[in-house]
Design a protein around this motif. Structure first.
Motif, PDB file in Angstrom:
ATOM      1  N   PRO A 155      27.510  52.299  38.807  1.00 51.18           N
ATOM      2  CA  PRO A 155      28.491  52.426  37.722  1.00 51.18           C
ATOM      3  C   PRO A 155      28.357  51.309  36.704  1.00 51.18           C
ATOM      4  CG  PRO A 155      29.522  52.859  39.846  1.00 51.18           C
ATOM      5  CD  PRO A 155      28.145  52.340  40.133  1.00 51.18           C
ATOM      6  N   ARG A 156      28.488  51.685  35.409  1.00 51.31           N
ATOM      7  CA  ARG A 156      28.437  50.720  34.321  1.00 51.31           C
ATOM      8  C   ARG A 156      29.785  50.700  33.606  1.00 51.31           C
ATOM      9  NH1 ARG A 156      25.103  52.258  30.170  1.00 51.31           N
ATOM     10  NH2 ARG A 156      24.793  54.389  30.905  1.00 51.31           N
ATOM     11  N   ARG A 191      30.845  53.861  31.559  1.00 49.97           N
ATOM     12  CA  ARG A 191      29.884  54.977  31.676  1.00 49.97           C
ATOM     13  C   ARG A 191      29.449  55.150  33.122  1.00 49.97           C
ATOM     14  NH1 ARG A 191      28.317  59.236  31.455  1.00 49.97           N
ATOM     15  NH2 ARG A 191      26.562  60.137  30.319  1.00 49.97           N
ATOM     16  N   THR A 192      29.789  56.299  33.712  1.00 51.73           N
ATOM     17  CA  THR A 192      29.377  56.604  35.088  1.00 51.73           C
ATOM     18  C   THR A 192      29.290  58.121  35.260  1.00 51.73           C
ATOM     19  OG1 THR A 192      30.471  54.637  35.967  1.00 51.73           O
ATOM     20  CG2 THR A 192      29.935  56.348  37.539  1.00 51.73           C
ATOM     21  N   ALA A 206      34.554  54.782  35.754  1.00 53.29           N
ATOM     22  CA  ALA A 206      33.766  54.151  34.686  1.00 53.29           C
ATOM     23  C   ALA A 206      34.597  53.065  34.011  1.00 53.29           C
ATOM     24  CB  ALA A 206      33.305  55.193  33.678  1.00 53.29           C
ATOM     25  N   ARG A 227      36.047  50.138  32.081  1.00 45.60           N
ATOM     26  CA  ARG A 227      35.538  49.314  30.982  1.00 45.60           C
ATOM     27  C   ARG A 227      35.961  47.860  31.139  1.00 45.60           C
ATOM     28  NH1 ARG A 227      32.928  49.651  26.517  1.00 45.60           N
ATOM     29  NH2 ARG A 227      32.557  51.869  26.807  1.00 45.60           N
ATOM     30  N   THR A 237      31.161  60.857  32.944  1.00 45.49           N
ATOM     31  CA  THR A 237      32.322  60.261  32.278  1.00 45.49           C
ATOM     32  C   THR A 237      31.960  59.107  31.348  1.00 45.49           C
ATOM     33  OG1 THR A 237      33.804  60.892  34.078  1.00 45.49           O
ATOM     34  CG2 THR A 237      34.499  59.049  32.707  1.00 45.49           C
ATOM     35  N   THR A 238      32.623  59.112  30.178  1.00 47.68           N
ATOM     36  CA  THR A 238      32.540  58.015  29.230  1.00 47.68           C
ATOM     37  C   THR A 238      33.953  57.551  28.897  1.00 47.68           C
ATOM     38  OG1 THR A 238      30.517  58.903  28.246  1.00 47.68           O
ATOM     39  CG2 THR A 238      31.761  57.303  26.937  1.00 47.68           C
ATOM     40  N   THR A 281      39.207  58.825  27.872  1.00 48.21           N
ATOM     41  CA  THR A 281      38.244  59.122  28.920  1.00 48.21           C
ATOM     42  C   THR A 281      37.774  60.555  28.735  1.00 48.21           C
ATOM     43  OG1 THR A 281      39.219  57.567  30.494  1.00 48.21           O
ATOM     44  CG2 THR A 281      37.878  59.333  31.407  1.00 48.21           C
ATOM     45  N   THR A 287      34.981  63.569  29.851  1.00 45.90           N
ATOM     46  CA  THR A 287      34.164  63.924  31.010  1.00 45.90           C
ATOM     47  C   THR A 287      33.585  65.321  30.864  1.00 45.90           C
ATOM     48  OG1 THR A 287      35.543  62.549  32.460  1.00 45.90           O
ATOM     49  CG2 THR A 287      34.175  64.211  33.518  1.00 45.90           C
TER      50      THR A 287
END
Length: 268
Positions: free
Chosen positions: A160-161, A164-165, A198, A200, A230-231, A242, A244
């Motif tokens: 996970p970032r 973003r995931t 995700a 932030r 997801t972003t 969010t 998705t």
């Protein structure tokens, strides 16, 4: 809600025709004394399914469901009232209201559309995600508290970032004890997890709960895995989003959107 007694292998137990009791598995991530909205969203669909089961099959399918979260969903008994507010043979609108202590905490509306054979003209993005069986589970409970998060099998396609995931989500638990739930209800019971996969900013420093969830479906999901691409975006004035793309094992099934209220944790 920890009484020292065994926790049922479900998120809810039925009390009567319209009332349900959450188990410890439904415990929230922001507050353990709240219900996580994800299983509650699935329970709403379960209640709508029961409402529709009392009549002949209309051949309609849920194409959109939107939830407005009106208040704190305490980890307490809830009542769900369902009514058809726009009947029709090809288009129908259903409304469900969740009440806790006689106070509305969620209002949901579902559009049902006629099912027609459109296979000859079907088209759109069809990229499939790497199947979950090929992925390693991620301990999401290391980031988030609560009984709901602890109940999940989370398998990201990559580490996970921030913001973003893409991940698969599943659970071994039934939605309601001792009764079957539709594939759609079980699928949607995992969608609200998107806002937590995700992150932030660390949830110990920033709060960003969603006040709504809207799901659009271009086909009905199948299977026991919910795929979330997801972003998460934070704006400069306290709002976030969010977004998705929803998947099952056969590819995309629709989209989900959640508007966020972003603010620092008090005392930080």
């Amino acid at each position: 809600m920890n009484t020292g007694t065994p926790v049922p292998d479900s998120y809810y137990e039925r009390i009567d025709e319209h009332r349900y009791k959450p188990t410890a598995h439904a415990g929230g991530a922001w507050d353990p004394d709240e219900q996580h909205f994800s299983p509650l969203g699935g329970l709403v669909v379960h209640a709508i399914d029961r409402h529709l089961a009392g009549r002949p099959d209309s051949g309609l399918a849920t194409a959109r469901i939107s939830y407005d979260i009106l208040g704190r969903p305490a980890l307490d008994e809830c009542e769900i009232r369902v009514e058809t507010i726009r009947p029709g043979r090809t288009i129908e609108l259903i409304e469900a209201v969740v009440l806790i202590a006689d106070r509305p905490v969620v209002r949901a509306r579902a559009w049902l559309l006629a099912t027609v054979d459109t296979a000859a003209v079907a088209g759109g993005p069809d990229d499939r995600l790497t199947p979950p069986q090929a992925l390693t589970p991620w301990p999401m409970a290391s980031l988030w508290p609560g009984g709901y998060i602890a109940s999940l099998d989370v398998r990201p396609l990559a580490p996970p970032r921030a913001g973003r995931t893409t991940a698969w989500i599943s659970t071994p638990h039934a939605l309601v004890a001792d009764e079957p739930s539709s594939t759609l209800a079980s699928y949607l019971a995992l969608v609200d997890t998107a806002n937590g996969i995700a992150v932030r900013q660390p949830p110990t420093a920033w709060m960003y709960p969603n006040v709504d969830l809207t799901v659009h479906l271009h086909r009905q999901p199948e299977g026991h895995w919910t795929g979330l691409d997801t972003t998460v975006t934070f704006g400069p004035t306290g709002q976030g989003l969010t977004s998705t793309v929803l998947h099952d094992l056969d590819g995309p099934v629709g989209h989900a959107q959640q508007i966020l209220t972003v603010r620092p944790v008090p005392g930080r």
